[in-house]
Design a protein around this motif. Structure first.
Motif, PDB file in Angstrom:
ATOM      1  N   GLU A  50       1.018  -1.278  -0.094  1.00 37.48           N
ATOM      2  CA  GLU A  50      -0.128  -0.125  -0.167  1.00 37.48           C
ATOM      3  C   GLU A  50       0.906   1.407  -0.014  1.00 37.48           C
ATOM      4  O   GLU A  50       0.488   2.214  -0.597  1.00 37.48           O
ATOM      5  N   GLU A  51       1.995   1.110   0.554  1.00 35.70           N
ATOM      6  CA  GLU A  51       2.754   2.524   0.644  1.00 35.70           C
ATOM      7  C   GLU A  51       3.354   2.702  -0.589  1.00 35.70           C
ATOM      8  O   GLU A  51       3.819   4.070  -1.069  1.00 35.70           O
ATOM      9  N   ASP A  52       3.613   1.935  -1.557  1.00 36.42           N
ATOM     10  CA  ASP A  52       3.813   2.324  -2.981  1.00 36.42           C
ATOM     11  C   ASP A  52       2.801   3.215  -3.582  1.00 36.42           C
ATOM     12  O   ASP A  52       3.288   4.032  -4.133  1.00 36.42           O
ATOM     13  N   PHE A  53       1.459   3.109  -3.264  1.00 39.58           N
ATOM     14  CA  PHE A  53       0.565   3.708  -3.840  1.00 39.58           C
ATOM     15  C   PHE A  53       0.499   5.195  -3.175  1.00 39.58           C
ATOM     16  O   PHE A  53       0.234   6.307  -3.583  1.00 39.58           O
ATOM     17  N   ALA A  54       1.011   5.110  -1.751  1.00 32.44           N
ATOM     18  CA  ALA A  54       0.715   6.335  -0.921  1.00 32.44           C
ATOM     19  C   ALA A  54       2.101   7.104  -1.385  1.00 32.44           C
ATOM     20  O   ALA A  54       1.761   8.553  -1.639  1.00 32.44           O
ATOM     21  N   VAL A  55       3.050   6.554  -1.778  1.00 37.19           N
ATOM     22  CA  VAL A  55       4.201   7.514  -1.930  1.00 37.19           C
ATOM     23  C   VAL A  55       4.016   8.088  -3.528  1.00 37.19           C
ATOM     24  O   VAL A  55       4.452   9.309  -3.725  1.00 37.19           O
ATOM     25  N   CYS A  56       3.233   7.275  -4.360  1.00 38.67           N
ATOM     26  CA  CYS A  56       3.037   7.978  -5.621  1.00 38.67           C
ATOM     27  C   CYS A  56       1.796   8.675  -5.684  1.00 38.67           C
ATOM     28  O   CYS A  56       1.386   9.178  -6.907  1.00 38.67           O
ATOM     29  N   ASP A  57       1.055   8.907  -4.713  1.00 41.33           N
ATOM     30  CA  ASP A  57       0.016   9.648  -4.508  1.00 41.33           C
ATOM     31  C   ASP A  57      -1.206   9.021  -5.381  1.00 41.33           C
ATOM     32  O   ASP A  57      -1.920   9.747  -6.381  1.00 41.33           O
ATOM     33  N   VAL A  58      -1.439   7.447  -5.399  1.00 45.45           N
ATOM     34  CA  VAL A  58      -2.354   6.997  -6.161  1.00 45.45           C
ATOM     35  C   VAL A  58      -3.230   6.249  -5.361  1.00 45.45           C
ATOM     36  O   VAL A  58      -2.750   5.597  -4.173  1.00 45.45           O
TER      37      VAL A  58
ATOM     38  N   LYS B 274      -9.483  -0.012  -5.429  1.00 40.61           N
ATOM     39  CA  LYS B 274      -9.977  -0.178  -6.716  1.00 40.61           C
ATOM     40  C   LYS B 274      -8.651  -0.362  -7.524  1.00 40.61           C
ATOM     41  O   LYS B 274      -8.697   0.078  -8.875  1.00 40.61           O
ATOM     42  N   ARG B 275      -7.468  -0.761  -7.009  1.00 37.88           N
ATOM     43  CA  ARG B 275      -6.334  -0.841  -7.780  1.00 37.88           C
ATOM     44  C   ARG B 275      -6.367  -1.854  -8.802  1.00 37.88           C
ATOM     45  O   ARG B 275      -5.769  -1.648  -9.821  1.00 37.88           O
TER      46      ARG B 275
ATOM     47  N   PHE C  99      -5.763  -1.110 -12.689  1.00 33.74           N
ATOM     48  CA  PHE C  99      -4.723  -1.805 -13.414  1.00 33.74           C
ATOM     49  C   PHE C  99      -5.466  -2.384 -14.903  1.00 33.74           C
ATOM     50  O   PHE C  99      -4.707  -2.648 -16.047  1.00 33.74           O
ATOM     51  N   ASP C 100      -6.559  -2.700 -14.819  1.00 32.62           N
ATOM     52  CA  ASP C 100      -7.235  -3.465 -15.875  1.00 32.62           C
ATOM     53  C   ASP C 100      -7.432  -2.213 -17.172  1.00 32.62           C
ATOM     54  O   ASP C 100      -7.251  -2.548 -18.075  1.00 32.62           O
TER      55      ASP C 100
END
Length: 280
Positions: free
Chosen positions: A113-121, A125-126, A130-131
């Motif tokens: 989850e931290e990857d998404f937080a760092v990238c502000d995404v 519904k990831r 992605f789809d």
């Protein structure tokens, strides 16, 4: 995950002795605090990644492609869901144009989850995001105007140039059922991050069942897996018999934080493996 100075000479050495390809892992950063667990090692720990050098994977591929002529490259796997898809599509098409279509795009979501937080995404519904990104990658490589109006992503019609006209193979990563379904439905292959041979066989069997259900069984499809069994002729034959098309070998266990080797040691190991197991 090694000294950046090793990339070019190792790529050239691998090409010289007959390897088919080089795979590049992907990681953006190491968060100071994290609650997510890594799903592909025994205990879910992530300490093996702290202070490990990670070049940005598409830049690494572009650099190595520039100093080689024939060997292919693949990301294993690129965390597409935390990026903006349009500039990624531009990078991929640029790599294909410069390399002569020597790139297979291995893509996934990211277990952290931290990857998404760092990238502000958004983390939520990831999978849907992605789809939609996969749809956009396919559309933008057409060279025609392409727009998108999805649940997660809206993109006005645009065209990108240059495109090579050759579809980029998309290799889907992930072990969950939803990932296997995605690979079977829209992928050109599936990448296994870590499993024993019996597990790999069950994943391959399930994907092939799903390909029959989705009507994609006649499409070319590749299965990548890591190669702890690829250090004997019998092990290689076993992997081939269950459907593995591409086996990824390494010479240290990064999960156990084994120290890296010198460049000379690694090239010697590349040459030893090639002389022992790579056959015409």
């Amino acid at each position: 995950m090694c000294d950046p100075d090793h990339y070019f000479p190792m790529a050239q050495a691998a090409e010289a002795v007959g390897y088919d390809g080089i795979v590049i892992p992907d990681s953006i950063c190491y968060p100071q605090e994290a609650s997510s667990k890594y799903p592909y090692n025994k205990d879910g720990s992530r300490e093996f990644l702290e202070s490990v050098p990670f070049l940005e994977s598409l830049i690494a591929v572009a650099g190595m492609a520039a100093v080689t002529e024939r060997i292919r490259f693949a990301t294993f796997v690129y965390k597409l869901a935390v990026r903006q898809v349009a500039p990624v599509a531009k990078q991929v098409q640029s790599i294909q144009a410069l390399s002569g279509n020597r790139f297979d795009f291995g893509i996934g979501i990211s277990p952290w989850e931290e990857d998404f937080a760092v990238c502000d995404v958004l983390w939520e519904k990831r999978g849907k995001r992605f789809d939609e990104q996969i749809d956009i990658l396919r559309g933008l490589e057409s060279g025609e105007f392409f727009g998108y109006d999805g649940e997660m992503i809206q993109m006005p019609a645009n065209k990108m140039c240059p495109v090579t006209g050759t579809p980029t193979p998309l290799m889907i990563g992930g072990h969950a059922e939803v990932a296997l379904k995605r690979a079977a439905r829209v992928g050109d292959g599936w990448m296994c991050a870590g499993a024993d041979t019996e597990q790999v066989e069950s994943y391959i069997r399930r994907i092939n069942q799903l390909r029959e259900e989705y009507g994609t069984a006649d499409k070319p499809f590749r299965f990548y897996t890591t190669g702890q069994d690829a250090f004997t002729d019998e092990g290689i034959a076993r992997l081939e018999s269950i459907g593995v098309t591409d086996v990824v070998i390494g010479f240290r266990n990064v999960y156990e934080m084994e120290p890296d080797k010198t460049l000379d040691e690694k090239i010697a190991m590349l040459q030893w493996y090639a002389s022992t197991f790579i056959k015409d």
